[in-house]
Motif scaffolding. Sequence first.
Motif, PDB file in Angstrom:
ATOM      1  N   GLY A 377      -3.889   9.924   6.416  1.00  0.00           N
ATOM      2  CA  GLY A 377      -2.618   9.965   6.913  1.00  0.00           C
ATOM      3  C   GLY A 377      -1.567   9.295   5.828  1.00  0.00           C
ATOM      4  O   GLY A 377      -0.459   8.871   6.251  1.00  0.00           O
ATOM      5  N   THR A 378      -2.027   9.313   4.675  1.00  0.00           N
ATOM      6  CA  THR A 378      -1.276   8.431   3.570  1.00  0.00           C
ATOM      7  C   THR A 378      -0.704   9.508   2.182  1.00  0.00           C
ATOM      8  O   THR A 378      -1.846  10.035   1.678  1.00  0.00           O
ATOM      9  CB  THR A 378      -1.612   7.136   3.069  1.00  0.00           C
ATOM     10  N   LEU A 379       0.431   9.869   2.147  1.00  0.00           N
ATOM     11  CA  LEU A 379       0.806  10.175   0.800  1.00  0.00           C
ATOM     12  C   LEU A 379       1.459   9.252  -0.118  1.00  0.00           C
ATOM     13  O   LEU A 379       2.041   8.227   0.072  1.00  0.00           O
ATOM     14  CB  LEU A 379       2.041  11.325   1.057  1.00  0.00           C
ATOM     15  N   ALA A 404       6.900   3.389   4.824  1.00  0.00           N
ATOM     16  CA  ALA A 404       6.670   3.498   3.571  1.00  0.00           C
ATOM     17  C   ALA A 404       6.777   1.926   2.917  1.00  0.00           C
ATOM     18  O   ALA A 404       7.657   1.106   3.346  1.00  0.00           O
ATOM     19  CB  ALA A 404       7.774   4.408   2.926  1.00  0.00           C
ATOM     20  N   TYR A 405       6.056   1.938   1.515  1.00  0.00           N
ATOM     21  CA  TYR A 405       5.997   0.608   1.096  1.00  0.00           C
ATOM     22  C   TYR A 405       5.535   0.949  -0.199  1.00  0.00           C
ATOM     23  O   TYR A 405       4.858   1.779  -0.550  1.00  0.00           O
ATOM     24  CB  TYR A 405       5.150  -0.371   1.825  1.00  0.00           C
ATOM     25  N   LEU A 406       5.690  -0.182  -1.187  1.00  0.00           N
ATOM     26  CA  LEU A 406       5.119  -0.336  -2.495  1.00  0.00           C
ATOM     27  C   LEU A 406       3.805  -0.620  -2.383  1.00  0.00           C
ATOM     28  O   LEU A 406       3.397  -1.539  -1.896  1.00  0.00           O
ATOM     29  CB  LEU A 406       5.966  -1.048  -3.415  1.00  0.00           C
ATOM     30  N   LEU A 407       2.854   0.238  -3.011  1.00  0.00           N
ATOM     31  CA  LEU A 407       1.364   0.053  -2.831  1.00  0.00           C
ATOM     32  C   LEU A 407       1.078  -1.318  -3.459  1.00  0.00           C
ATOM     33  O   LEU A 407      -0.005  -2.104  -2.894  1.00  0.00           O
ATOM     34  CB  LEU A 407       0.634   1.034  -3.511  1.00  0.00           C
ATOM     35  N   LEU A 413       5.818  -4.650   2.362  1.00  0.00           N
ATOM     36  CA  LEU A 413       7.267  -4.863   3.231  1.00  0.00           C
ATOM     37  C   LEU A 413       7.782  -3.301   3.338  1.00  0.00           C
ATOM     38  O   LEU A 413       7.749  -2.603   2.520  1.00  0.00           O
ATOM     39  CB  LEU A 413       8.312  -5.713   2.220  1.00  0.00           C
ATOM     40  N   PRO A 414       8.114  -2.888   4.587  1.00  0.00           N
ATOM     41  CA  PRO A 414       8.362  -1.575   4.583  1.00  0.00           C
ATOM     42  C   PRO A 414       9.859  -1.124   3.906  1.00  0.00           C
ATOM     43  O   PRO A 414      10.748  -2.110   3.934  1.00  0.00           O
ATOM     44  CB  PRO A 414       8.803  -1.397   6.257  1.00  0.00           C
ATOM     45  N   LEU A 415       9.979   0.154   3.398  1.00  0.00           N
ATOM     46  CA  LEU A 415      11.292   0.421   2.566  1.00  0.00           C
ATOM     47  C   LEU A 415      11.924   1.446   3.879  1.00  0.00           C
ATOM     48  O   LEU A 415      11.297   2.123   4.719  1.00  0.00           O
ATOM     49  CB  LEU A 415      10.874   1.158   1.534  1.00  0.00           C
ATOM     50  N   PRO A 416      13.176   1.604   3.636  1.00  0.00           N
ATOM     51  CA  PRO A 416      14.287   2.386   4.670  1.00  0.00           C
ATOM     52  C   PRO A 416      13.770   4.083   4.332  1.00  0.00           C
ATOM     53  O   PRO A 416      13.723   4.215   3.127  1.00  0.00           O
ATOM     54  CB  PRO A 416      15.581   1.997   4.201  1.00  0.00           C
ATOM     55  N   VAL A 417      13.492   4.517   5.146  1.00  0.00           N
ATOM     56  CA  VAL A 417      13.191   6.014   5.148  1.00  0.00           C
ATOM     57  C   VAL A 417      14.077   6.622   6.325  1.00  0.00           C
ATOM     58  O   VAL A 417      14.307   6.371   7.372  1.00  0.00           O
ATOM     59  CB  VAL A 417      11.726   6.302   5.810  1.00  0.00           C
ATOM     60  N   SER A 418      14.681   7.746   5.525  1.00  0.00           N
ATOM     61  CA  SER A 418      15.224   8.595   6.464  1.00  0.00           C
ATOM     62  C   SER A 418      15.196  10.273   6.218  1.00  0.00           C
ATOM     63  O   SER A 418      14.585  10.542   5.339  1.00  0.00           O
ATOM     64  CB  SER A 418      16.986   8.537   6.279  1.00  0.00           C
ATOM     65  N   ALA A 442       3.504   4.300  -0.884  1.00  0.00           N
ATOM     66  CA  ALA A 442       2.958   4.932   0.153  1.00  0.00           C
ATOM     67  C   ALA A 442       3.607   5.198   1.282  1.00  0.00           C
ATOM     68  O   ALA A 442       4.377   4.467   1.627  1.00  0.00           O
ATOM     69  CB  ALA A 442       1.482   3.945   0.466  1.00  0.00           C
ATOM     70  N   LEU A 443       3.525   6.392   1.802  1.00  0.00           N
ATOM     71  CA  LEU A 443       4.178   6.879   2.997  1.00  0.00           C
ATOM     72  C   LEU A 443       2.866   7.121   3.867  1.00  0.00           C
ATOM     73  O   LEU A 443       2.426   8.119   3.835  1.00  0.00           O
ATOM     74  CB  LEU A 443       4.891   8.249   2.718  1.00  0.00           C
ATOM     75  N   GLU A 444       2.922   6.664   5.105  1.00  0.00           N
ATOM     76  CA  GLU A 444       2.000   6.751   5.929  1.00  0.00           C
ATOM     77  C   GLU A 444       2.598   7.682   7.116  1.00  0.00           C
ATOM     78  O   GLU A 444       3.730   7.308   7.618  1.00  0.00           O
ATOM     79  CB  GLU A 444       1.695   5.539   6.847  1.00  0.00           C
ATOM     80  N   PHE A 445       1.920   8.898   7.459  1.00  0.00           N
ATOM     81  CA  PHE A 445       2.518   9.873   8.141  1.00  0.00           C
ATOM     82  C   PHE A 445       1.711   9.980   9.501  1.00  0.00           C
ATOM     83  O   PHE A 445       0.570   9.634   9.523  1.00  0.00           O
ATOM     84  CB  PHE A 445       2.852  11.186   7.333  1.00  0.00           C
ATOM     85  N   GLU A 446       2.355  10.649  10.426  1.00  0.00           N
ATOM     86  CA  GLU A 446       1.672  11.086  11.807  1.00  0.00           C
ATOM     87  C   GLU A 446       1.044  12.331  11.803  1.00  0.00           C
ATOM     88  O   GLU A 446       1.704  13.424  11.257  1.00  0.00           O
ATOM     89  CB  GLU A 446       2.579  10.779  12.993  1.00  0.00           C
TER      90      GLU A 446
END
Length: 599
Positions: A377-379, A404-407, A413-418, A442-446
């Motif tokens: 579940g990660t891009l 989302a965060y830097l690997l 630490l989470p990065l702002p995502v919109s 890294a973007l963890e998605f559902e």
Amino acid sequence: MAEREDLMDNAEELTEFRPEAADAEGHDGRIAWWREARVGLFVHWGLYSLPGGIWRGEEVKASYAEHLMLRAKIPATEYETIADDFRAEHFDAKLWARTARMAGLKYLIITAKHHDGFAMYDSDVSDYNIVKRTPFGRDPLEELAEACREEGVKLCVYYSHSMDWHHPDSQGNTWDYPGNIGAYDDVSSWVENEDKRTRYESYLHTFALPQVKELLEKYGPIGLMWFDCGHKLTEEQGAAFVRQVREVQPDCLVNRRVWKEPFGDYGNSSDNQPHVRVPRKDWESIATLNDSWGYKANDRNWKTAEAVLRQMIDVLSLNGNFVINVGPTGDGAFDPKSVELLDEMGAWMKRNGEAVYGTEKSPIGKPPWGRCTVKGGTLYGHLFDPPASGRLVVPGLRNPVQRAYLLADPDRLPLPVSRLGGEDLLIELPAMDDSVTIPVVALEFEGELDANPVPLLVETDYPSVFGAFDADLAGPCVRYDTGKKDRDNLIGWQSPQDEASWSFRVNGPGRFGVTVTYGAEAAGGTLLLAVAPKPAHSDVPPLKLAAAIEGTGGGLAFRSVGMGHVDIPEAGEYTLTLRADGLPADSGLCVKAIQWERS
């Protein structure tokens, strides 16, 4: 005209794969470790490593140092004398295996026998081997097998099965044995010649196949038998090698070069081919750190670690495995520059290996800022060129994103995502240190992955580039070039029916400047560019541009020429098509890319 150097890398055999013809029995089980590993180390080491491309005091004009015997036409009796001085006093199997592991490379392919015919192991089939013919007198393959087991690196073996320049009945050596099959002879040139075919069959069954058998019997589990130049065999001969591997070690993988498509557990690109059209799901790209595979003293054309990592990530994003090569010196040591580059790769892999091992192809194509891989579940977004604005557009991911965060960030630490509409995301990046090599987001998605691979024309930071190898081709003549360095272009344009097309999408109306990069031997004819909505509908007629073709000084002498502007009226998916009309017979037209930039 300069002599063409045939590198014998099966490049002419990159045909479309027929899945129904593959050896599917047990395939997924055999290849599971390979799909997880993703990256490996190739080691080219042999008698040729000692002269390092120099013979009788002069450099031999050959791209690959391991082709020394062929290119210099060295008599077998003279070439044998290299073994008298082969002491390999700095060979250290444990150090080799540890270097691979520290570089993050999960398997190691060692040249047990290259085209020169000298066995770099204790062969019972032939005394022409490192144990019996050199002062070194040890079996490096036996030592390497143990070292790889200790370091957790999968041992794999390269074996040149179709050619042996030392053997009087094999292929390649016609200066000692004029009746032999030539190094560059097609199968069709000898298969009906009873003498050549009979002697060659004898070589395969009394020498090559028995050596493959003993390699599989003497050194424990082998992850992969890496064959070479299989296009020089008949289909039946290639099949014999597959059978030999399956009979002794059924779980051992076989590469495509055992013959050609559809043989092998996975496909191969040609040597050092950074631009590919992937022929099947499982495939592999091999590359050198400089230009030669075997050690070449005068080859100082070193790549940077970042260039190697970019090539590796591009391959991973297309679901390929990447194998980087080292050519140890004749004394058995890895040269200092190779070690330096592998250390730099290892440092990156230590921070970002999660985005490499066990990953699969990018579900969103090739974003303009880099490449993507996905696992579970990660891009993972590998940032070749982070956006100057700090606003990273991730196109085509429809899934809800958890975070989302830097690997490489130990705190993640989470990065702002919109969300930008229904398919695209915007990530606000922190200030990026220019000294950091290829940061990974890294973007963890559902949920189950839901993505759109059609490229998005981005609003800011980057031009949109439609590369030649990303085009779909139609027509009788146009085709892809080799895909090697500086050959990532289309060739063969002759017919008005020849065309290249690309799909893309936009999130709204806009005006774009269009530039075509091409080369042409001679002026004449017209480039025709058309943009049409997909699916076509009457409310938006095709948009067309035309430009006269100018001579550039050669088909590979590329020039970027503006064709004008295109006004896209609304959001949606479109098809871009390029044709050429009225080409003179000597046009030599080659097209490299089309670039769009918002006006």
